[in-house]
Design an enzyme around this catalytic site. Sequence first.
Site, mmCIF file in Angstrom:
data_model
loop_
_atom_site.group_PDB
_atom_site.id
_atom_site.type_symbol
_atom_site.label_atom_id
_atom_site.label_comp_id
_atom_site.label_asym_id
_atom_site.label_seq_id
_atom_site.Cartn_x
_atom_site.Cartn_y
_atom_site.Cartn_z
ATOM 1 N N ASP A 94 0.823 -1.214 0.000
ATOM 2 C CA ASP A 94 0.000 0.000 0.000
ATOM 3 C C ASP A 94 0.853 1.258 0.000
ATOM 4 O O ASP A 94 0.537 2.240 -0.680
ATOM 5 C CB ASP A 94 -0.913 0.011 1.223
ATOM 6 C CG ASP A 94 -2.099 -0.920 1.098
ATOM 7 O OD1 ASP A 94 -3.223 -0.485 1.369
ATOM 8 O OD2 ASP A 94 -1.905 -2.098 0.740
ATOM 9 N N CYS A 135 0.768 -8.286 4.764
ATOM 10 C CA CYS A 135 0.324 -6.919 4.523
ATOM 11 C C CYS A 135 -1.170 -6.804 4.235
ATOM 12 O O CYS A 135 -1.898 -7.784 4.203
ATOM 13 C CB CYS A 135 1.178 -6.293 3.428
ATOM 14 S SG CYS A 135 2.867 -5.970 4.004
ATOM 15 N N ASP A 136 -1.578 -5.557 3.977
ATOM 16 C CA ASP A 136 -2.964 -5.120 4.095
ATOM 17 C C ASP A 136 -3.998 -6.004 3.403
ATOM 18 O O ASP A 136 -4.990 -6.397 4.006
ATOM 19 C CB ASP A 136 -3.103 -3.701 3.545
ATOM 20 C CG ASP A 136 -2.292 -2.691 4.336
ATOM 21 O OD1 ASP A 136 -1.156 -3.012 4.710
ATOM 22 O OD2 ASP A 136 -2.781 -1.582 4.562
ATOM 23 N N LYS A 137 -3.809 -6.286 2.127
ATOM 24 C CA LYS A 137 -4.827 -7.048 1.388
ATOM 25 C C LYS A 137 -4.435 -8.506 1.216
ATOM 26 O O LYS A 137 -5.287 -9.335 0.875
ATOM 27 C CB LYS A 137 -5.049 -6.423 0.004
ATOM 28 C CG LYS A 137 -5.283 -4.918 0.025
ATOM 29 C CD LYS A 137 -6.391 -4.505 0.962
ATOM 30 C CE LYS A 137 -6.449 -3.003 1.129
ATOM 31 N NZ LYS A 137 -5.335 -2.415 1.868
ATOM 32 N N CYS A 207 4.522 -2.450 8.681
ATOM 33 C CA CYS A 207 4.751 -1.150 9.322
ATOM 34 C C CYS A 207 4.244 -1.156 10.757
ATOM 35 O O CYS A 207 3.184 -1.713 11.056
ATOM 36 C CB CYS A 207 4.088 -0.045 8.518
ATOM 37 S SG CYS A 207 4.757 0.110 6.842
ATOM 38 N N GLU A 457 -7.295 4.506 -0.988
ATOM 39 C CA GLU A 457 -7.264 5.095 0.352
ATOM 40 C C GLU A 457 -6.819 6.549 0.292
ATOM 41 O O GLU A 457 -5.979 6.922 -0.523
ATOM 42 C CB GLU A 457 -6.347 4.288 1.275
ATOM 43 C CG GLU A 457 -4.893 4.325 0.917
ATOM 44 C CD GLU A 457 -4.033 3.478 1.864
ATOM 45 O OE1 GLU A 457 -4.570 2.525 2.456
ATOM 46 O OE2 GLU A 457 -2.834 3.784 1.984
ATOM 47 N N SER A 483 -6.217 4.716 5.177
ATOM 48 C CA SER A 483 -5.172 3.851 5.693
ATOM 49 C C SER A 483 -5.423 3.618 7.178
ATOM 50 O O SER A 483 -5.929 4.495 7.880
ATOM 51 C CB SER A 483 -3.812 4.520 5.499
ATOM 52 O OG SER A 483 -2.830 3.891 6.297
#
Length: 567
Positions: A94, A135-137, A207, A457, A483
């Site tokens: 991202d 990570c995010d997705k 992160c 985002e 985010s």
Amino acid sequence: MSNCGSCGSCGGGACVPHHNEILKDDDGALKRALYKSMGHSDSALRQPIIAVVNSYTNATAGHANLDVVGAEVIRGIEEAGGTAMTFGTIAPCDGIAEGHIGMRYILAGREVITASIEVMVRAHNFDAMVLLGSCDKIVPAMLMAAARLDIPAILVNGGPMYPAEYAGKHWDGNIVTEAIGWKNKGQIDEQEFRKIEDLAEPTIGSCTMYGTANTMCCLSESLGMTLPQTATIPAIHPQRLQVGYQSGKRIVGMLEEGLTARKIITKQGIHNAICTLLATGGSTNAIIHLQAIHYEAGLGELDLDVFDQMSRKVPLLASIYPASEYDMVDFFEAGGVAAVEKELAPLLELDALTVAGTKRDCLSAVATTDNRALIRPIDDPFMLESGVGVLKGNLSPWGSVAKPAAVPKDMFHFTGKAVVFDSEQAAIEAIMQGAIKEKSVIVIRYEGTTGGAGLPEMYKPMKLLEGMGLSERCALITDGRFSGSNRGLFVGHISPEAYEGGLIGVVQDGDDITIDLTTREITLELDEGAIATRRAAWTRLHKEVPKGFLRLYRDRVSSAAHGAILK
């Protein structure tokens, strides 16, 4: 599993039947031959064939250690009597995708990852799988694939990175975007800005704030799809490799027990994950991911009202950066997800299955935290209601999402004048030019699942408001998303979106907009007659997207209020 224990002449070979259905008998001969061409032995092919779905890449910080973690997974599988076969998936970052066309592919990429796992597992008929992602997705996509395929599956995340240190404080990588605002205001020079860039991301790992990546890793544990007490172990901590090894061993046991994904991803498991999301003030993006996982598990649609109702019952028990100064390593040292669940136990479904027994079993081994500055007891929470909320009103009758845990208390009721933009980039330019005044409600529209397309985002506008000293004096609302690292008064996923005729599409500069986090309402202060007049004059803004997957996605994706699911 590998030795027949009789004559010994075959070394555990021909006397042992093949476990995998498509490798049996004469019909399996060609398939066996193809595997043997890569060095897989006859005896190995008679064992359970376990997929190691590894999203390792040296292009995404959260995934850069998954090659070594994956090697430990393989070792665990083989020592437990299985045969590991690895394949990869994409893992877009991202942070690297933000601020350009790439961000429109990030949420859409969730569906690509899910489908790619489905295709490979179905094509090779693997018996079980270990999923490696951070990570995010990628994490929600892997859980969606597990739910869709309903075979034994366990998830291993790569762990969070350590924080940066600057000016006597711990920071995550988002300090860079805030520093753009500092530089723009003349608070730092170019040399100091480059210094910040060089120290901002000090190690590999996801992160270190409680953004979407770490939220989804934590919810995977709460859901029961990872080994207990493992989600927050840092990426460079030696325990991270041990988690890989133990997960590899455990997946073979799960296969023997017939413990498939849908026995874990149940309404009870989803309930526990929602409780943890709300109690920890996790990323608002987790809502659409849990809706998608629920759908893939054959449980139907998960309505936003469920989150709304639960958010009024589940208190905020943990305060993690960006809601506080405590980062993910602090959270790990305080006991992580399990320590929160220990406090939250009266609200959990304790009979829900996990990869390692029931939730009750898992929590029985958990110690109470001694860090009450980060994790509070249930009878003394940070807030009586949760850190994630669902708002409705004339601006968002289907629902929208906010994160009260990251909002200053004096902004829980806010009325301001609308400043309207039809794209994120237009808003960024206005903020950088100093065109945004205090008490404004920045409205960014045509950034939804179809209008964006891809529900990008609005990370950068919020971070620039922080850097410009406006994040506690302005609000930002959008039919896009945010985010997990954002803080301030923001409302996203406004549904229906502007492209689909939502009221956000007729808001004009100077309109009064009220956001009330206590009553959970978002309101355009305009009478029905004026609204009707504007609707009659409204025309849709259409944004072109590159030919390819994103066009297919736009044609099939549901609203953010329904999980942005492909149907």
